[in-house]
Design a protein around this motif. Structure first.
Motif, PDB file in Angstrom:
ATOM      1  N   UNK A   1     -22.134 -16.927 -15.332  1.00 11.91           N
ATOM      2  CA  UNK A   1     -22.136 -16.497 -16.733  1.00 11.91           C
ATOM      3  C   UNK A   1     -23.508 -15.967 -17.150  1.00 11.91           C
ATOM      4  N   UNK A   2     -24.573 -16.603 -16.690  1.00 16.57           N
ATOM      5  CA  UNK A   2     -25.930 -16.135 -17.010  1.00 16.57           C
ATOM      6  C   UNK A   2     -26.163 -14.754 -16.411  1.00 16.57           C
ATOM      7  N   UNK A   3     -25.775 -14.574 -15.173  1.00 14.41           N
ATOM      8  CA  UNK A   3     -25.929 -13.282 -14.503  1.00 14.41           C
ATOM      9  C   UNK A   3     -25.108 -12.209 -15.209  1.00 14.41           C
ATOM     10  N   UNK A   4     -23.884 -12.526 -15.563  1.00 13.96           N
ATOM     11  CA  UNK A   4     -23.017 -11.549 -16.220  1.00 13.96           C
ATOM     12  C   UNK A   4     -23.541 -11.155 -17.596  1.00 13.96           C
ATOM     13  N   UNK A   5     -24.251 -12.056 -18.253  1.00 12.68           N
ATOM     14  CA  UNK A   5     -24.832 -11.724 -19.554  1.00 12.68           C
ATOM     15  C   UNK A   5     -25.829 -10.573 -19.402  1.00 12.68           C
ATOM     16  N   UNK A   6     -26.666 -10.621 -18.378  1.00  9.53           N
ATOM     17  CA  UNK A   6     -27.621  -9.532 -18.154  1.00  9.53           C
ATOM     18  C   UNK A   6     -26.898  -8.259 -17.743  1.00  9.53           C
ATOM     19  N   UNK A   7     -25.912  -8.384 -16.867  1.00 11.98           N
ATOM     20  CA  UNK A   7     -25.204  -7.205 -16.363  1.00 11.98           C
ATOM     21  C   UNK A   7     -24.472  -6.468 -17.489  1.00 11.98           C
TER      22      UNK A   7
END
Length: 109
Positions: A58-64
């Motif tokens: 979820x953290x990674x997808x927030x940036x993406x």
């Protein structure tokens, strides 16, 4: 935990590239769940890899999903000679403690 590795062949950078690159790096570091990063260069091939560490997908997808990230993805051909992104789940991380690392003392889930 997860990693996102951005490997690229450098091209010609301009002020727009540096500004956008700094914006994305600042956003990554400010994203809840960001654990740290490393940058590596292969002296033989000239390729550069930026490895970002995240506590969740979820953290990674927030940036993406960020607009600056999408803008960079669309404009990358102006500055890079090619790129590859690898998203991976960390199963284990260990060492002797002799070097600092973003995942030191963080057990994999």
């Amino acid at each position: 935990m997860f990693t996102s590795t951005f490997t690229f062949a450098p091209g010609t950078y301009d002020d727009e590239f540096h500004a956008l690159d700094a914006r994305i790096a600042d956003m990554a570091r400010a994203t809840p769940g960001y654990l740290g990063e490393e940058t590596w260069e292969n002296a033989t091939t000239g390729l550069v890899s930026n490895v970002y560490y995240w506590d969740s997908m979820a953290a990674l997808q927030q940036l993406m999903g960020d607009a600056a990230h999408r803008e960079a993805k669309q404009a990358q051909a102006k500055w890079l000679k090619g790129y590859q992104v690898v998203i991976a789940e960390v199963l284990r991380s260990y060492g002797d403690g002799g070097i600092p690392h973003p995942l030191k003392d963080r057990p994999a889930r």
